[in-house]
Design a protein around this motif. Structure first.
Motif, PDB file in Angstrom:
ATOM      1  N   ASP A   1       1.269  -1.164  -0.046  1.00  0.00           N
ATOM      2  CA  ASP A   1       0.116   0.124   0.210  1.00  0.00           C
ATOM      3  C   ASP A   1       1.011   1.304   0.139  1.00  0.00           C
ATOM      4  N   ARG A   2       2.342   1.235   1.161  1.00  0.00           N
ATOM      5  CA  ARG A   2       2.607   2.794   0.266  1.00  0.00           C
ATOM      6  C   ARG A   2       3.243   2.924  -0.468  1.00  0.00           C
ATOM      7  N   GLN A   3       3.967   1.639  -1.024  1.00  0.00           N
ATOM      8  CA  GLN A   3       4.571   2.096  -2.921  1.00  0.00           C
ATOM      9  C   GLN A   3       3.614   2.524  -4.040  1.00  0.00           C
ATOM     10  N   VAL A   4       1.921   2.106  -3.249  1.00  0.00           N
ATOM     11  CA  VAL A   4       1.277   2.384  -4.235  1.00  0.00           C
ATOM     12  C   VAL A   4       1.161   4.143  -3.978  1.00  0.00           C
ATOM     13  N   VAL A   5       0.284   4.146  -2.813  1.00  0.00           N
ATOM     14  CA  VAL A   5       0.192   5.554  -2.042  1.00  0.00           C
ATOM     15  C   VAL A   5       1.492   7.023  -2.507  1.00  0.00           C
ATOM     16  N   ASN A   6       2.407   6.065  -1.859  1.00  0.00           N
ATOM     17  CA  ASN A   6       3.694   7.299  -2.833  1.00  0.00           C
ATOM     18  C   ASN A   6       3.505   7.349  -3.935  1.00  0.00           C
ATOM     19  N   GLY A   7       3.580   6.522  -5.220  1.00  0.00           N
ATOM     20  CA  GLY A   7       2.802   6.824  -6.469  1.00  0.00           C
ATOM     21  C   GLY A   7       2.102   7.179  -6.939  1.00  0.00           C
ATOM     22  N   MET A   8       0.959   7.517  -6.119  1.00  0.00           N
ATOM     23  CA  MET A   8       0.094   8.240  -6.186  1.00  0.00           C
ATOM     24  C   MET A   8       0.499   9.994  -5.816  1.00  0.00           C
ATOM     25  N   ALA A   9       1.758  10.584  -4.228  1.00  0.00           N
ATOM     26  CA  ALA A   9       1.657  11.239  -4.351  1.00  0.00           C
ATOM     27  C   ALA A   9       2.850  11.892  -5.596  1.00  0.00           C
ATOM     28  N   TYR A  10       3.170  11.031  -6.047  1.00  0.00           N
ATOM     29  CA  TYR A  10       4.806  11.596  -6.957  1.00  0.00           C
ATOM     30  C   TYR A  10       4.094  11.594  -8.079  1.00  0.00           C
ATOM     31  N   LYS A  11       3.260  11.723  -8.711  1.00  0.00           N
ATOM     32  CA  LYS A  11       2.211  11.676  -9.391  1.00  0.00           C
ATOM     33  C   LYS A  11       1.326  13.108  -9.706  1.00  0.00           C
ATOM     34  N   ILE A  12       0.947  13.391  -8.242  1.00  0.00           N
ATOM     35  CA  ILE A  12       0.289  14.651  -8.015  1.00  0.00           C
ATOM     36  C   ILE A  12       1.638  16.159  -8.030  1.00  0.00           C
ATOM     37  N   ARG A  13       2.348  15.665  -7.237  1.00  0.00           N
ATOM     38  CA  ARG A  13       3.306  16.496  -6.983  1.00  0.00           C
ATOM     39  C   ARG A  13       4.308  16.639  -8.679  1.00  0.00           C
TER      40      ARG A  13
ATOM     41  N   GLY B   1       2.945  15.866 -11.873  1.00  0.00           N
ATOM     42  CA  GLY B   1       1.286  16.049 -12.675  1.00  0.00           C
ATOM     43  C   GLY B   1       1.997  15.527 -13.749  1.00  0.00           C
ATOM     44  N   ILE B   2       3.134  14.013 -13.460  1.00  0.00           N
ATOM     45  CA  ILE B   2       3.568  13.612 -15.026  1.00  0.00           C
ATOM     46  C   ILE B   2       2.307  12.302 -15.656  1.00  0.00           C
ATOM     47  N   SER B   3       2.616  11.315 -16.442  1.00  0.00           N
ATOM     48  CA  SER B   3       1.263  10.452 -16.794  1.00  0.00           C
ATOM     49  C   SER B   3       1.325   9.948 -16.049  1.00  0.00           C
ATOM     50  N   TRP B   4       0.268   8.758 -16.124  1.00  0.00           N
ATOM     51  CA  TRP B   4       0.244   7.774 -15.167  1.00  0.00           C
ATOM     52  C   TRP B   4       1.056   6.917 -15.970  1.00  0.00           C
ATOM     53  N   ARG B   5       1.296   6.663 -16.923  1.00  0.00           N
ATOM     54  CA  ARG B   5       1.942   5.729 -17.789  1.00  0.00           C
ATOM     55  C   ARG B   5       3.685   5.643 -17.812  1.00  0.00           C
ATOM     56  N   ASP B   6       3.680   7.355 -17.559  1.00  0.00           N
ATOM     57  CA  ASP B   6       5.246   7.382 -16.878  1.00  0.00           C
ATOM     58  C   ASP B   6       5.852   7.431 -15.191  1.00  0.00           C
TER      59      ASP B   6
ATOM     60  N   TYR C   1       7.766   2.337  -7.601  1.00  0.00           N
ATOM     61  CA  TYR C   1       6.434   2.340  -7.373  1.00  0.00           C
ATOM     62  C   TYR C   1       5.095   1.244  -8.142  1.00  0.00           C
ATOM     63  N   GLY C   2       5.502   0.252  -8.654  1.00  0.00           N
ATOM     64  CA  GLY C   2       4.973  -0.888  -9.369  1.00  0.00           C
ATOM     65  C   GLY C   2       4.429  -0.783 -10.485  1.00  0.00           C
ATOM     66  N   PRO C   3       3.694  -1.466 -11.088  1.00  0.00           N
ATOM     67  CA  PRO C   3       2.670  -1.105 -12.314  1.00  0.00           C
ATOM     68  C   PRO C   3       1.952  -0.208 -12.553  1.00  0.00           C
ATOM     69  N   TRP C   4       1.940   0.927 -13.332  1.00  0.00           N
ATOM     70  CA  TRP C   4       0.755   1.666 -13.669  1.00  0.00           C
ATOM     71  C   TRP C   4      -0.572   1.962 -13.639  1.00  0.00           C
ATOM     72  N   ARG C   5      -0.859   0.855 -13.571  1.00  0.00           N
ATOM     73  CA  ARG C   5      -2.261  -0.161 -14.222  1.00  0.00           C
ATOM     74  C   ARG C   5      -2.902   0.304 -13.062  1.00  0.00           C
TER      75      ARG C   5
END
Length: 286
Positions: free
Chosen positions: A30-42, A44-49, A54-58
């Motif tokens: 869970d923490r790995q995935v939530v860190n991926g969410m925080a990284y994306k919001i901070r 502004g990159i695409s989910w695919r990038d 952080y694991g599979p982007w999907r």
């Protein structure tokens, strides 16, 4: 801990609210995935990038959407506010304001035909046309320390005064013990855009003091009516000088590049991005 990821203290506050499946195959931490969410919001990159760490982007994208629909981040923000209110840490000199966010072309590709549920109008996905093109407006109420209490998304051309009352009604800080959530500020501070007779009457009926400068045309209209125009509304210049706190709150929120420019197609996803950013502002202030 890498850059843009949650600290141990922030994760301890958020971890109890993350839903966990009782059965099924092992999933990404869970923490790995939530860190991926925080990284994306901070960033502004695409989910695919998203970086592979952080694991599979999907997986990250699917869980973010699921958490958004379940209101996970909203509940986390409310719990943080409840703890601060129980400790007497909330300054109830509430300030309201709005900021316009430009919608990226990827966000503008939505069909705008969703249903209308929750606090945000999903029929238009909070996308509207203004002088800047397709935009979204974030209406925000923050406490006297510049921390978000409630937010509302509307199309960019929506006037602030129309959303003032719904925005204040979104303030609901739960109690840690018994009792109803607190929803009434001690005082409201706003700019001239919120100066209207209807809004002042609404605040007066709820017993909420306000510091809102009067528009020049309203002053002329009142003076032209003479003694029938009534007394001028109360205005405290010392309190009005603190109105910059709401602007500083917007600046901190727009430090998240995924919020400064809207890339999300639906209003639900964009609101879900603003909620964890607001949670991080709270977590770093306590």
């Amino acid at each position: 801990m890498r850059r843009h990821e949650l600290t141990d203290q922030e994760w301890e506050l958020l971890a109890p609210l993350i839903p966990r499946a009782a059965t099924g195959r092992p999933r990404v931490e869970d923490r790995q995935v939530v860190n991926g969410m925080a990284y994306k919001i901070r960033t502004g990159i695409s989910w695919r990038d998203l970086p592979e760490r952080y694991g599979p982007w999907r997986t990250v994208c699917t869980r973010f959407r699921r958490y958004a629909l379940d209101g996970v981040f909203t509940r986390a923000l409310e719990q943080m506010q409840a703890r601060a209110d129980a400790a007497g840490d909330i300054d109830w000199l509430v300030q309201i304001g709005s900021t316009i966010v430009r919608a990226h072309q990827h966000a503008a590709a939505t069909g705008r035909n969703g249903g209308s549920t929750g606090r945000t109008n999903r029929n238009d996905h909070a996308l509207g046309r203004s002088r800047r093109g397709l935009t979204t407006k974030i209406h925000l109420a923050c406490d006297g320390k510049g921390r978000p209490l409630a937010l509302l998304l509307t199309p960019g051309q929506r006037h602030d005064s129309i959303c003032a009352r719904p925005l204040l009604e979104c303030i609901r800080v739960p109690r840690t013990g018994l009792g109803r959530p607190r929803s009434r500020p001690d005082q409201v501070v706003a700019d001239k855009a919120y100066s209207s007779r209807g809004f002042r009457t609404y605040l007066r009926r709820r017993g909420i003091a306000c510091t809102i400068p009067e528009k020049s045309d309203q002053q002329r209209h009142r003076h032209s009516r003479g003694r029938h125009g009534g007394r001028p509304p109360a205005f405290d210049r010392q309190i009005d000088r603190r109105r910059n706190i709401i602007e500083r709150c917007f600046n901190r929120l727009k430090g998240f590049r995924g919020i400064a420019t809207r890339y999300d197609k639906t209003a639900t996803s964009y609101e879900a991005a603003v909620s964890p950013a607001s949670f991080l502002l709270w977590a770093r202030s306590v």
